[in-house]
Design a protein around this motif. Sequence first.
Motif, PDB file in Angstrom:
ATOM      1  N   SER A  13      -4.653 -34.084 -22.468  1.00  0.00           N
ATOM      2  CA  SER A  13      -5.404 -35.305 -22.238  1.00  0.00           C
ATOM      3  C   SER A  13      -4.485 -36.362 -21.646  1.00  0.00           C
ATOM      4  CB  SER A  13      -6.021 -35.822 -23.534  1.00  0.00           C
ATOM      5  OG  SER A  13      -5.013 -36.298 -24.389  1.00  0.00           O
ATOM      6  N   TYR A  14      -5.093 -37.288 -20.944  1.00  0.00           N
ATOM      7  CA  TYR A  14      -4.344 -38.381 -20.326  1.00  0.00           C
ATOM      8  C   TYR A  14      -3.708 -39.266 -21.386  1.00  0.00           C
ATOM      9  CZ  TYR A  14      -3.423 -42.781 -18.028  1.00  0.00           C
ATOM     10  OH  TYR A  14      -2.800 -43.922 -17.596  1.00  0.00           O
ATOM     11  N   THR A  15      -4.424 -39.533 -22.464  1.00  0.00           N
ATOM     12  CA  THR A  15      -3.899 -40.442 -23.483  1.00  0.00           C
ATOM     13  C   THR A  15      -2.661 -39.874 -24.164  1.00  0.00           C
ATOM     14  OG1 THR A  15      -5.525 -39.558 -25.030  1.00  0.00           O
ATOM     15  CG2 THR A  15      -6.047 -41.643 -23.970  1.00  0.00           C
ATOM     16  N   ALA A  66       0.077 -40.452 -21.693  1.00  0.00           N
ATOM     17  CA  ALA A  66       0.341 -41.880 -21.534  1.00  0.00           C
ATOM     18  C   ALA A  66       1.115 -42.427 -22.730  1.00  0.00           C
ATOM     19  CB  ALA A  66      -0.977 -42.635 -21.362  1.00  0.00           C
ATOM     20  N   GLN A 108       3.501 -30.320 -20.411  1.00  0.00           N
ATOM     21  CA  GLN A 108       2.253 -29.585 -20.582  1.00  0.00           C
ATOM     22  C   GLN A 108       2.499 -28.085 -20.577  1.00  0.00           C
ATOM     23  OE1 GLN A 108      -0.344 -30.989 -17.487  1.00  0.00           O
ATOM     24  NE2 GLN A 108      -1.160 -32.620 -18.779  1.00  0.00           N
TER      25      GLN A 108
END
Length: 68
Positions: free
Chosen positions: A52-54, A57, A39
Amino acid sequence: MQIRKAFRYKLMPKGEHIRKMKQFCGYARFIFNRALAYQKAQYESDNTVKFSYTRLANLLPEWKHEFE
């Protein structure tokens, strides 16, 4: 009348369980630091990037094959 109950548990792991718990914590810390570095690099290259989490992931399977 509402009755409230609480339960208190105490974990007392031994030998192999302690080793597995420490190993799990180490994996979690490694992934967290790796995601944080990703990040940070994305932010430094482009300040308008939204995290974003996705997105993170979706990187996990790649990291899994990279660090077997």
